[in-house]
Write an enzyme that holds these catalytic residues in place. Structure first.
Site, PDB file in Angstrom:
ATOM      1  N   HIS A 200      43.195  47.793 -22.986  1.00 58.49           N
ATOM      2  CA  HIS A 200      43.708  48.587 -24.103  1.00 58.49           C
ATOM      3  C   HIS A 200      43.284  50.045 -24.081  1.00 58.49           C
ATOM      4  O   HIS A 200      43.723  50.823 -24.915  1.00 58.49           O
ATOM      5  CB  HIS A 200      43.281  47.962 -25.437  1.00 58.49           C
ATOM      6  CG  HIS A 200      41.820  48.140 -25.711  1.00 58.49           C
ATOM      7  ND1 HIS A 200      40.859  47.377 -25.120  1.00 58.49           N
ATOM      8  CD2 HIS A 200      41.167  49.033 -26.502  1.00 58.49           C
ATOM      9  CE1 HIS A 200      39.676  47.779 -25.547  1.00 58.49           C
ATOM     10  NE2 HIS A 200      39.820  48.777 -26.373  1.00 58.49           N
TER      11      HIS A 200
HETATM   12  C1  UD1 Z   1      39.880  50.721 -31.119  1.00 58.93           C
HETATM   13  C2  UD1 Z   1      38.637  51.496 -30.696  1.00 58.93           C
HETATM   14  C3  UD1 Z   1      38.150  50.982 -29.348  1.00 58.93           C
HETATM   15  C4  UD1 Z   1      37.925  49.479 -29.400  1.00 58.93           C
HETATM   16  C5  UD1 Z   1      39.222  48.815 -29.858  1.00 58.93           C
HETATM   17  C6  UD1 Z   1      39.106  47.327 -29.932  1.00 58.93           C
HETATM   18  C7  UD1 Z   1      38.536  53.845 -31.424  1.00 58.93           C
HETATM   19  C8  UD1 Z   1      38.557  55.243 -30.941  1.00 58.93           C
HETATM   20  N1  UD1 Z   1      38.913  52.919 -30.538  1.00 58.93           N
HETATM   21  O1  UD1 Z   1      40.884  50.977 -30.170  1.00 58.93           O
HETATM   22  O2  UD1 Z   1      36.924  51.614 -29.041  1.00 58.93           O
HETATM   23  O3  UD1 Z   1      37.558  49.030 -28.118  1.00 58.93           O
HETATM   24  O4  UD1 Z   1      39.555  49.343 -31.155  1.00 58.93           O
HETATM   25  O5  UD1 Z   1      40.364  46.739 -30.115  1.00 58.93           O
HETATM   26  O6  UD1 Z   1      38.183  53.615 -32.557  1.00 58.93           O
HETATM   27  N2  UD1 Z   1      47.416  48.378 -33.897  1.00 58.93           N
HETATM   28  C9  UD1 Z   1      48.135  47.330 -34.420  1.00 58.93           C
HETATM   29  N3  UD1 Z   1      47.482  46.450 -35.237  1.00 58.93           N
HETATM   30  C10 UD1 Z   1      46.176  46.571 -35.559  1.00 58.93           C
HETATM   31  C11 UD1 Z   1      45.464  47.652 -35.029  1.00 58.93           C
HETATM   32  C12 UD1 Z   1      46.088  48.536 -34.204  1.00 58.93           C
HETATM   33  O7  UD1 Z   1      49.312  47.167 -34.160  1.00 58.93           O
HETATM   34  O8  UD1 Z   1      45.658  45.734 -36.316  1.00 58.93           O
HETATM   35  C13 UD1 Z   1      48.102  49.310 -32.961  1.00 58.93           C
HETATM   36  C14 UD1 Z   1      48.582  50.542 -33.635  1.00 58.93           C
HETATM   37  O9  UD1 Z   1      49.800  50.885 -33.066  1.00 58.93           O
HETATM   38  C15 UD1 Z   1      47.569  51.600 -33.262  1.00 58.93           C
HETATM   39  C16 UD1 Z   1      47.096  51.111 -31.896  1.00 58.93           C
HETATM   40  O10 UD1 Z   1      47.188  49.683 -31.963  1.00 58.93           O
HETATM   41  O11 UD1 Z   1      48.102  52.856 -33.233  1.00 58.93           O
HETATM   42  C17 UD1 Z   1      45.692  51.509 -31.563  1.00 58.93           C
HETATM   43  O12 UD1 Z   1      44.778  51.119 -32.607  1.00 58.93           O
HETATM   44  P1  UD1 Z   1      43.459  51.994 -32.876  1.00 58.93           P
HETATM   45  O13 UD1 Z   1      42.658  51.377 -33.962  1.00 58.93           O
HETATM   46  O14 UD1 Z   1      43.842  53.418 -33.015  1.00 58.93           O
HETATM   47  O15 UD1 Z   1      42.670  51.908 -31.521  1.00 58.93           O
HETATM   48  P2  UD1 Z   1      42.404  50.711 -30.512  1.00 58.93           P
HETATM   49  O16 UD1 Z   1      43.193  50.993 -29.277  1.00 58.93           O
HETATM   50  O17 UD1 Z   1      42.565  49.362 -31.147  1.00 58.93           O
END
Ligand code: UD1
Length: 352
Positions: A200
């Site tokens: 991811h």
């Molecule tokens: C975040 C953390 C990362 C951690 C990871 C675990 C930061 C900078 N990054 O990354 O260190 O390893 O979590 O998973 O905080 N989304 C969904 N559903 C959800 C959550 C997210 O669809 O419940 C999608 C959204 O489109 C979002 C993308 O995933 O934009 C990324 O989510 P985000 O929380 O920004 O970062 P992660 O890649 O999950």
């Protein structure tokens, strides 16, 4: 004494659960805040249920966004909660955007912050989590490290020794507690021998060429080993956007914690860019190949079963072959990854 805990993203539910339990057992008053950084059922709610984390007292609904947007939104929504609840201490976990957002809010309100999983450094500031780690450590008055390298990094940055508490790895506390339940689960129709994949990190999944070549190497590997790929929502979006062929891989949605432990413990090898999974595989003695050029968890390479394969796809292929031939290195479990890190942490917090 009232302790407020801040969680927001999947890995930190696993870290906070045993700490909440250890502090509760010692009778202190606790408040739990969920920032809402992760909100999908499989990324959040099921973790609360399986890890027996109480309902959050506050759910901020911060959600997704750019780094600045997400961090700012959590800060804006969290500040009134701190003003209302007036905690004696706030515990933040790991290195996600919610962690640094909460640390910033509390330090400006003069509320002491304790950082659980302090001192980890990849020395790669292109990684957003590295910025979050440095800033959070810098703002914290109590730094709880999982391993000796964490202490060393903090000392090298001039942190006084009396702020550093090596308590061990709280994530392993959860693993030890729930592994028996994980081992009882059925084999859910998956093949006997498989590679388990999670990816991811923006550096792996946000660039079309990188993701194509990485998934290409996995498609190739599927000739000798089934590949089970648990696809993070960010990665799923990118695969669709870039139109990448994944027909030879078993693509699944992210699974709950206990199911994930079950898959990890049965895997022939785990291929990942996650931080926590490098640690869990080391504890389980399962070979881990990390698709990154660096790690903030070097102890998993020095003592454990982890090996960095960087961006070199041929290296990944040859490492997988080595494992299939039975030539994976055997690791050992680092000191203090023993299921009691949260107890040690609770003692430090409550005797402050
Ligand atoms: C975040 C953390 C990362 C951690 C990871 C675990 C930061 C900078 N990054 O990354 O260190 O390893 O979590 O998973 O905080 N989304 C969904 N559903 C959800 C959550 C997210 O669809 O419940 C999608 C959204 O489109 C979002 C993308 O995933 O934009 C990324 O989510 P985000 O929380 O920004 O970062 P992660 O890649 O999950």
């Amino acid at each position: 004494m009232q302790i407020l805990h801040v969680v927001g993203a999947r890995p930190n539910f696993v870290k906070a659960a045993p700490v909440l339990r250890a502090i509760r057992a010692r009778g202190a008053r606790q408040t739990l805040v969920h920032t809402g950084q992760h909100y999908d059922r499989n990324m959040s709610d099921v973790f609360f249920t399986q890890l027996e984390i109480p309902e959050p007292d506050f759910n901020l609904g911060g959600g997704s966004g750019s780094h600045a947007g997400q961090t700012a939104e959590v800060m804006r929504r969290f500040e009134p909660v701190v003003l209302e609840t007036k905690p004696d201490m706030v515990l933040v976990y790991g290195d996600v955007n919610s962690t640094v957002a909460a640390a910033l809010v509390c330090s400006k309100l003069l509320i002491p912050v304790g950082h659980v999983e302090a001192g980890l450094r990849s020395f790669d500031r292109t990684m957003p989590e590295e910025i979050n780690r440095i800033v959070t450590d810098c703002l914290s008055v109590m730094l709880f490290t999982p391993s000796e390298d964490g202490d060393r990094n903090l000392r090298n940055e001039g942190v006084p020794a009396d702020k550093i508490h090596r308590v061990g790895n709280v994530m392993i506390d959860s693993l030890i507690q729930l592994l028996p339940a994980a081992e009882k689960l059925s084999k859910n129709g998956l093949p006997e021998r498989f590679a388990l994949v999670t990816l991811h990190r923006p550096s792996n999944v946000d660039h079309s060429e990188n993701l194509k070549s990485l998934l290409g190497a996995l498609q190739e590997a599927s000739g000798s080993l089934h590949v089970v790929f648990l696809v993070h929502p960010r990665t799923r979006q990118r695969i669709a956007e870039f139109g990448i062929n994944t027909e030879k891989l078993h693509l699944l949605e992210p699974v709950p914690y206990v199911e994930f432990l079950n898959l990890q413990s049965r895997a022939a090898v785990v291929i990942t860019d996650s931080g926590g999974i490098q640690e869990e595989t080391t504890f389980l003695g399962v070979p881990c190949r990390t698709v990154r050029t660096n790690t903030e968890r070097p102890i998993t390479v020095d003592l454990g079963t982890n090996c960095l394969v960087g961006e070199d796809r041929e290296r990944l292929t040859s490492e997988l072959q080595k494992i299939l031939n039975g030539n994976a290195k055997k690791g050992s479990v680092p000191p203090l990854w023993d299921g009691h890190a949260s107890d040690r942490l609770a003692e430090v917090v409550l005797n402050r």
